[in-house]
Design an enzyme around this catalytic site. Structure first.
Site, short mmCIF file in Angstrom:
data_model
loop_
_atom_site.label_atom_id
_atom_site.label_comp_id
_atom_site.label_asym_id
_atom_site.label_seq_id
_atom_site.Cartn_x
_atom_site.Cartn_y
_atom_site.Cartn_z
N PRO A 1 0.82 -1.23 0.00
CA PRO A 1 0.00 0.00 0.00
C PRO A 1 0.85 1.27 0.00
O PRO A 1 0.34 2.36 -0.26
CB PRO A 1 -0.81 -0.10 1.30
N GLU B 1 1.43 -8.45 7.56
CA GLU B 1 1.61 -6.99 7.72
C GLU B 1 2.56 -6.43 6.68
O GLU B 1 2.80 -5.23 6.63
CB GLU B 1 2.12 -6.66 9.12
N ARG C 1 -4.38 -6.11 -21.87
CA ARG C 1 -5.30 -5.45 -22.81
C ARG C 1 -4.56 -4.57 -23.82
O ARG C 1 -5.09 -4.25 -24.87
CB ARG C 1 -6.31 -4.58 -22.06
N ASP D 1 -10.09 3.61 -24.89
CA ASP D 1 -10.38 3.39 -23.47
C ASP D 1 -10.16 4.67 -22.67
O ASP D 1 -9.19 5.40 -22.90
CB ASP D 1 -9.45 2.31 -22.88
CL1 6GU Z 1 -0.52 -3.58 -3.63
N1 6GU Z 1 -1.30 -4.37 -1.22
C1 6GU Z 1 -2.07 -4.27 -0.14
N2 6GU Z 1 -1.89 -5.12 0.86
N3 6GU Z 1 -3.02 -3.35 -0.01
C2 6GU Z 1 -3.18 -2.53 -1.03
C3 6GU Z 1 -2.41 -2.57 -2.19
C4 6GU Z 1 -1.46 -3.52 -2.26
N4 6GU Z 1 -2.82 -1.60 -3.02
C5 6GU Z 1 -3.80 -1.00 -2.39
N5 6GU Z 1 -4.01 -1.54 -1.19
#
Ligand code: 6GU
Length: 240
Positions: A92, A119, A157, A172
């Site tokens: 994230p 985690e 795609r 697109d």
């Molecule tokens: Cl790539 N991994 C995780 N665990 N949560 C996320 C993500 C990735 N992208 C958005 N949220």
């Protein structure tokens, strides 16, 4: 653009990908060898009998971390099998994935994707391997597998010959030079529960239809995603 991209996916849960890869456009692209997807179970690199992949964080705190001494050898072995390719690590904290990023990836021959769980990874995985950290949006998933599927589907795609109609991705929404939403589309019946198809689409006048579609796209973008128009006119710069 290369005609074949190889995606190497490193995961603890390869079976998550099975249904995804065995239907529809993906199935066809794999059968036609337009793309290749190789799934690697990182657990196969664990040498103790319990195949331990994760451990508790030093300093305490919740959750478990993927172990550096499991993940690094696994990535290195896979990278050494062919040319190293582009290494993505899903977290994230990463660069936010979008159409422009996908267009960049579509020029690669090989994309190695590292999916985290728990985690996250021991920080030394990133320090040693220097992957590109990638996120698919500002929310938290259980792991990187869904993100890897998003990347595979978006990039494939863009490969010539993957979609039935050669042109069907050129317009697109979000592709380069097209930061505007797609127009509305209709098919039969012409009327349903009192809702009709716009008359112009039935007219056969292709110039007027094209104009209607352009206006409709602009209108929809103003209503649904006004932020795209701000960026397109240069009033503020895109973040990615
Ligand atoms: Cl790539 N991994 C995780 N665990 N949560 C996320 C993500 C990735 N992208 C958005 N949220």
């Amino acid at each position: 653009m290369p005609s074949v991209i190889c995606f190497d996916v490193l995961t603890l849960f390869p079976s998550i990908f099975e249904g995804f890869l065995s239907e529809s456009v993906l199935k066809g692209a794999l059968a036609a060898q337009k793309i290749e997807v190789r799934l690697h179970n990182m657990r196969d690199w664990a040498d103790d009998k319990h195949a331990t992949m994760d451990d508790r964080p030093f300093g305490g705190g919740p959750g478990m971390l993927l172990k550096v001494d499991r993940v690094v050898p696994c990535v290195e072995e896979i990278q050494h099998q062919q040319q190293p390719g582009r290494l993505l690590m899903f977290t994230p904290q990463g660069r936010c994935f979008n159409q422009r990023f996908a267009e960049e990836l579509a020029t690669e021959q090989r994309i190695v994707m590292l999916c985290g769980r728990y985690e996250g990874f021991d920080e030394r995985v990133a320090e040693i391997l220097k992957p590109e950290e990638v996120s698919i949006g500002d929310y938290i998933l259980n792991g990187g597998e869904v993100a890897a599927m998003v990347v595979i589907e978006t990039v494939m795609r863009l490969i010539r010959g993957v979609l039935g109609d050669e042109d069907s991705n050129r317009f697109d929404s979000f592709s380069t030079g097209n930061r505007i939403l797609d127009c509305a589309h209709y098919t039969r019946p012409r009327e349903y529960r009192g809702f009709s198809v716009p008359e112009i689409l039935l007219s056969g006048n292709h110039a007027e239809i094209a104009q209607w579609r352009n206006n409709n796209s602009l209108q929809r973008t103003k209503e649904k995603r006004p932020d795209l128009l701000v960026t397109a006119s240069g009033n503020s710069s895109p973040k990615n």
